[in-house]
Design an enzyme around this catalytic site. Sequence first.
Site, PDB file in Angstrom:
ATOM      1  N   PHE A  60       0.947  -1.130   0.093  1.00 45.29           N
ATOM      2  CA  PHE A  60      -0.035  -0.184   0.061  1.00 45.29           C
ATOM      3  C   PHE A  60       1.084   1.196  -0.179  1.00 45.29           C
ATOM      4  CE2 PHE A  60      -2.375   3.375   1.615  1.00 45.29           C
ATOM      5  CZ  PHE A  60      -3.504   3.331   1.143  1.00 45.29           C
ATOM      6  N   LYS A  87       2.636   9.604   8.628  1.00 49.00           N
ATOM      7  CA  LYS A  87       1.629   9.075   9.527  1.00 49.00           C
ATOM      8  C   LYS A  87       2.315   9.696  11.039  1.00 49.00           C
ATOM      9  CE  LYS A  87      -0.952   5.578   7.824  1.00 49.00           C
ATOM     10  NZ  LYS A  87      -0.861   4.885   6.705  1.00 49.00           N
ATOM     11  N   ASP A 138       9.132   2.333   1.744  1.00 50.84           N
ATOM     12  CA  ASP A 138       8.158   3.263   2.352  1.00 50.84           C
ATOM     13  C   ASP A 138       7.916   2.897   3.698  1.00 50.84           C
ATOM     14  OD1 ASP A 138       5.469   4.130   3.078  1.00 50.84           O
ATOM     15  OD2 ASP A 138       4.483   3.250   0.996  1.00 50.84           O
TER      16      ASP A 138
HETATM   17  C1  LIG Z   1      -0.980   5.214   5.204  1.00 50.49           C
HETATM   18  C2  LIG Z   1       0.193   4.781   4.188  1.00 50.49           C
HETATM   19  C3  LIG Z   1       0.422   5.496   3.147  1.00 50.49           C
HETATM   20  C4  LIG Z   1      -0.633   6.825   2.647  1.00 50.49           C
HETATM   21  O1  LIG Z   1      -0.395   7.945   3.369  1.00 50.49           O
HETATM   22  P1  LIG Z   1      -1.461   9.097   3.534  1.00 50.49           P
HETATM   23  O2  LIG Z   1      -0.787  10.019   4.465  1.00 50.49           O
HETATM   24  O3  LIG Z   1      -2.833   8.491   3.819  1.00 50.49           O
HETATM   25  O4  LIG Z   1      -1.362   9.624   1.974  1.00 50.49           O
HETATM   26  C5  LIG Z   1       1.403   5.252   2.301  1.00 50.49           C
HETATM   27  N1  LIG Z   1       2.268   4.074   2.482  1.00 50.49           N
HETATM   28  C6  LIG Z   1       1.946   3.351   3.572  1.00 50.49           C
HETATM   29  C7  LIG Z   1       2.676   2.208   3.911  1.00 50.49           C
HETATM   30  C8  LIG Z   1       0.770   3.697   4.397  1.00 50.49           C
HETATM   31  O5  LIG Z   1       0.717   2.943   5.513  1.00 50.49           O
END
Ligand SMILES: *Cc1c(COP(=O)(O)O)cnc(C)c1O
Length: 396
Positions: A138, A252, A223
């Site tokens: 994700f 986050k 990520d």
């Molecule tokens: C939540 C998340 C995102 C997206 O972050 P947003 O601030 O909602 O755009 C991207 N990568 C990972 C692994 C995430 O958990």
Amino acid sequence: MRNLEIKEEGQKYVMNTYGRLPLAVVRGKGAYVWDADGKEYLDFVSGIAVNNVGHCHPKVVEAIANQAETLLHCSNLYWIESQVKLAKILVENSDFDKVFFCNSGAEANEGAVKLARKYAKQHWGEDKYEIITMKKSFHGRTLATLTATGQEKFHKGFEPLPQGFSYVPFNDLEALEKAIGPHTCAVMLEPVQGEGGVLPGEDAFIKGVRKICDEKDLLFIVDEVQCGLGRTGKLFAYQHYGVEPDIMTLAKALGGGAPIGAMLAKEKVAAGFKPGDHASTFGGNPLVTAAGVAALNVILEEDLVHNAEVMGEYLMCKLEGLKKKFNFIKEIRGKGLLLGMECAKEVSGIIEACLEKGLLLINAGPNVLRFIPPLNITFEQVDRAAVILEEALAAS
Ligand SMILES: *Cc1c(COP(=O)(O)O)cnc(C)c1O
């Protein structure tokens, strides 16, 4: 207003993009939140790994209040002191040299994709643009990052998707080697997959990715939007594997609750961007970076990384104990305080039962319960959560 009124007005005025539970959270302190009817909940969701330092940490609140009185916003036309401070702390505590600030995880990943392409075209040729990502990953909801996300359900209905992404199964080095083609410029992955079901990268896989990237002239992007900033029992999840990626994204938990994202890179890679190549109006603005400095200092000074490791092990033991009692629990997995409990059935009913009993939980896919409490969670709070969860599991 009470829960029901807020919900009804919300349904009338707010766009219907979230499957929301029927409560409005109006106040938080540490690991607890309260809804609009005054009910208390133990929070094992933490705004989906945002509130790593707990709700309304006094140091973060103070930093935001002070900054709000001094300077709320300043353009990146000028130097911003708290942005520089936050970049310095990130660089001094990681293996990266330069930081770009933005507003979210998706935006951080967009920046990573742009930087990888720019660098690869400069160093390895104009036809280098493709990024290989993992199935069940994700990476966000913008067009490029939902395309980077290796789950079809996020693509459907948004075609045509941007070009230049391909997918391989996570933890499968052979598949990765096969997928590398003449246009490949980078591999992007979450060291511990979050939304996809709480799936940790295997040691040999992550080390292998680094080796392949070195051999084939590819950039290695991690990520860490969800798994970073102490969550897994290391400040950054890649540090579990003894490798150094080229680019890392954060968001986050970075602002302790304030909306901020960051993209970090090695000096050589960061030099791929020149003034004018990338920008963000709000990126790294005084308010959110002041919050970020305070939140990161709390994580470091209160040793929350170590607490995540210790409490993660304790919670893991509790969950393993429950697995022995309920045969529909298939597996407990994860790292630190990013843990998942895979069940042989859908978990939405269990989440609703926990909510009823005052415990906030979230899923990671239909069959996995995810546990992401604040990193300063205590033994007593884990005990309480385990009691509530056991009751909910027994009733499910
Ligand atoms: C939540 C998340 C995102 C997206 O972050 P947003 O601030 O909602 O755009 C991207 N990568 C990972 C692994 C995430 O958990």
